[in-house]
Scaffold this motif. Sequence first.
Motif, PDB file in Angstrom:
ATOM      1  N   GLU A 297       0.856  -1.177   0.000  1.00  0.00           N
ATOM      2  CA  GLU A 297       0.000   0.000   0.000  1.00  0.00           C
ATOM      3  C   GLU A 297       0.894   1.230   0.000  1.00  0.00           C
ATOM      4  OE1 GLU A 297      -3.897  -1.354   2.475  1.00  0.00           O
ATOM      5  OE2 GLU A 297      -2.103  -0.949   3.663  1.00  0.00           O
ATOM      6  N   LEU A 298       0.416   2.291  -0.634  1.00  0.00           N
ATOM      7  CA  LEU A 298       1.142   3.553  -0.704  1.00  0.00           C
ATOM      8  C   LEU A 298       0.309   4.650  -0.059  1.00  0.00           C
ATOM      9  CD1 LEU A 298       2.282   3.486  -4.443  1.00  0.00           C
ATOM     10  CD2 LEU A 298       3.581   2.735  -2.460  1.00  0.00           C
ATOM     11  N   ALA A 299       1.006   5.626   0.524  1.00  0.00           N
ATOM     12  CA  ALA A 299       0.336   6.804   1.079  1.00  0.00           C
ATOM     13  C   ALA A 299       1.165   8.030   0.756  1.00  0.00           C
ATOM     14  CB  ALA A 299       0.163   6.677   2.586  1.00  0.00           C
ATOM     15  N   ASP A 300       0.506   9.075   0.267  1.00  0.00           N
ATOM     16  CA  ASP A 300       1.175  10.350   0.020  1.00  0.00           C
ATOM     17  C   ASP A 300       1.309  11.062   1.363  1.00  0.00           C
ATOM     18  OD1 ASP A 300       2.091  12.824  -0.759  1.00  0.00           O
ATOM     19  OD2 ASP A 300       0.511  13.170  -2.233  1.00  0.00           O
ATOM     20  N   LEU A 301       2.538  11.263   1.795  1.00  0.00           N
ATOM     21  CA  LEU A 301       2.792  11.882   3.099  1.00  0.00           C
ATOM     22  C   LEU A 301       3.375  13.282   2.957  1.00  0.00           C
ATOM     23  CD1 LEU A 301       4.367   8.730   4.793  1.00  0.00           C
ATOM     24  CD2 LEU A 301       1.987   9.494   4.896  1.00  0.00           C
ATOM     25  N   GLY A 302       3.071  13.934   1.850  1.00  0.00           N
ATOM     26  CA  GLY A 302       3.611  15.268   1.616  1.00  0.00           C
ATOM     27  C   GLY A 302       4.874  15.191   0.787  1.00  0.00           C
ATOM     28  N   GLU A 303       6.015  15.392   1.428  1.00  0.00           N
ATOM     29  CA  GLU A 303       7.287  15.350   0.710  1.00  0.00           C
ATOM     30  C   GLU A 303       7.779  13.929   0.464  1.00  0.00           C
ATOM     31  OE1 GLU A 303      10.334  17.955   2.079  1.00  0.00           O
ATOM     32  OE2 GLU A 303       8.918  19.578   2.454  1.00  0.00           O
ATOM     33  N   THR A 304       7.175  12.955   1.112  1.00  0.00           N
ATOM     34  CA  THR A 304       7.575  11.561   0.934  1.00  0.00           C
ATOM     35  C   THR A 304       6.353  10.691   0.632  1.00  0.00           C
ATOM     36  OG1 THR A 304       7.369  11.058   3.294  1.00  0.00           O
ATOM     37  CG2 THR A 304       9.557  11.732   2.517  1.00  0.00           C
ATOM     38  N   VAL A 305       6.639   9.460   0.228  1.00  0.00           N
ATOM     39  CA  VAL A 305       5.608   8.458  -0.007  1.00  0.00           C
ATOM     40  C   VAL A 305       5.881   7.315   0.953  1.00  0.00           C
ATOM     41  CG1 VAL A 305       4.649   6.827  -1.677  1.00  0.00           C
ATOM     42  CG2 VAL A 305       5.436   9.072  -2.445  1.00  0.00           C
ATOM     43  N   GLY A 306       4.851   6.868   1.651  1.00  0.00           N
ATOM     44  CA  GLY A 306       4.984   5.729   2.541  1.00  0.00           C
ATOM     45  C   GLY A 306       4.611   4.453   1.808  1.00  0.00           C
ATOM     46  N   ILE A 307       5.353   3.380   2.069  1.00  0.00           N
ATOM     47  CA  ILE A 307       5.074   2.075   1.485  1.00  0.00           C
ATOM     48  C   ILE A 307       5.018   1.075   2.632  1.00  0.00           C
ATOM     49  CG2 ILE A 307       5.880   0.287  -0.118  1.00  0.00           C
ATOM     50  CD1 ILE A 307       7.520   2.480  -1.517  1.00  0.00           C
TER      51      ILE A 307
END
Length: 59
Positions: free
Chosen positions: A22-32
């Motif tokens: 799963e991916l999440a847009d965390l602003g300046e980064t992307v969480g996986i």
Amino acid sequence: MTSRPAWRKSKYSSSNGGACVELADLGETVGIRDSKDPHGPKLLITHNTLATLLAELKR
């Protein structure tokens, strides 16, 4: 108040417990993260690094 990230997985992922990320847009980064272990470890990368990774996977 902090908002929770909106985790998403591919529309091509099945719901039968397969190996999905799963991916999440965390602003300046992307969480996986592993969809089977949402409370487990997460990988944080930049948007540019994600774009490079996806381009390499498509080769």
